[in-house]
Design an enzyme around this catalytic site. Structure first.
Site: not given
Length: 349
Positions: A170, A313
């Site tokens: 994300e 991430e």
């Protein structure tokens, strides 16, 4: 598939395939269970893929990128313009997780599911960011479902392209706030316990973050069993999208890797909607965010690594890929007892 169709399609792991995988492990000339939970992982993957001929040759990281309206409350060190900058770095192979993907032989697929401005990413926007949950619900229930179906669509698309394991990532400034709010709502654990400094808040900033979450939870009085209600009130599009990837992967019979805290909250959301989906999840690592251990406990998962990471991430999830690759190579290639003219190891009484 729709959300409901996806949930209905999720099946238990294949016991037959797992038994066959254990037979293979027990025929390899290594001490019994000497690779520990790495061997367990291969057996579970066999159950997911429904075959003991385990292969994860095509691997992908799906990064859900979205902005969070609650950033207006000053609960983050960075402004939301950073979301777009880092999200677009994935396409340029300049983001950390993208560099990890390149080195590990995985492909990265960033998705604009709700960034507050236009981007060069594949556009699956539900909206230009969520609402500020300090003032109103972050999204409608319909938007929550729409965002999860974006994740389901990504899982279907990648499955059709031959990918057989997905990592979740994300990018979204403010998403440790949404994740902490959802964790507190789901578990009933005090907000102070589940809320951390995110990207580096000061003590004053952390106090404000805690206060904003507490006031929102008091206002909405959420039902912990209503996953959609919690998600729509205080969640984010990135969390919803990742939840869809977990559900989609489970419906398609492939493993999906939990990254850190935020990804873990998405996994918890998916598990509340369909408990069987947990069977298809692996946890890559234990994040340094305060509530990470709690989230993994709720999922019944244990991280493979503890590297004191908290980047997000999908960076931790991708690090699991080469570990699984090496383990599968041993599973496929190590000599058997017969090949070595050795007697089988037997369990000690």
């Amino acid at each position: 598939m729709t959300l409901q169709e996806t949930i209905e399609k999720i099946q238990p792991l294949s016991r037959e395939a797992m038994d066959a995988a254990w037979e293979r492990w027990n025929d390899t000339s290594i001490p019994l269970h000497s690779l520990g939970k790495l061997q367990d992982a291969v057996v579970r993957i066999a159950g997911m893929l429904r075959t003991s001929a385990v292969s994860l040759d095509k691997k992908a990281l799906v990064v859900m990128c979205a902005d969070n309206g609650v950033v207006e409350e000053g609960i983050s060190q960075s402004g939301q313009e950073v979301t777009k900058i880092i999200a677009e770095n994935f396409l340029k192979e300049k983001a950390t997780a993208a560099i990890f993907c390149k080195k590990s032989g995985a492909d990265v697929f960033p998705v604009d599911i709700g960034i507050a401005s236009d981007t060069i990413l594949p556009n699956h926007k539900v909206a230009y960011g969520t609402k500020n949950f300090a003032k109103e619900p972050a999204m409608t229930r319909e938007q929550a479902v729409q965002a999860m179906e974006v994740g389901i669509h990504m899982a279907e698309k990648l499955y059709d392209q031959g990918y057989r394991i997905l990592a979740t990532g994300e990018m979204g400034i403010g998403n440790t706030t949404t994740s902490s709010a959802m964790t507190a709502a789901f578990t009933g654990v005090p907000v102070e316990t589940v809320t951390g400094r995110g990207a580096g808040l000061s003590s004053v900033g952390l106090d404000k973050k805690i206060r904003v979450i507490k006031e929102a939870l008091e206002r909405y009085r959420l039902d912990a069993k209503d996953a959609l209600g919690v998600l729509s009130a205080v969640g984010g599009f990135d969390i919803a999208g990742m939840a869809g990837v977990f559900l989609g992967g489970a419906a398609l019979g492939i493993p999906v890797v939990v990254d850190g805290f935020i990804s873990g909250v998405a996994a918890m959301t998916a598990a509340m909607l369909c408990p069987e989906s947990k069977s298809y999840m692996f946890a890559s690592h234990l994040s340094q965010e305060p509530a990470s251990a709690l989230v993994l406990e709720q999922l019944g998962l244990e991280g493979f690594m503890d590297c004191h990471m908290r980047l997000g991430e999908g960076s931790g999830a991708v690090l699991l890929f080469p570990i699984l690759d090496m383990t599968i190579e041993v599973y496929r290639g190590v000599a058997s007892f017969e090949e070595n003219s050795m007697e089988h190891y037997v369990p000690l009484s």
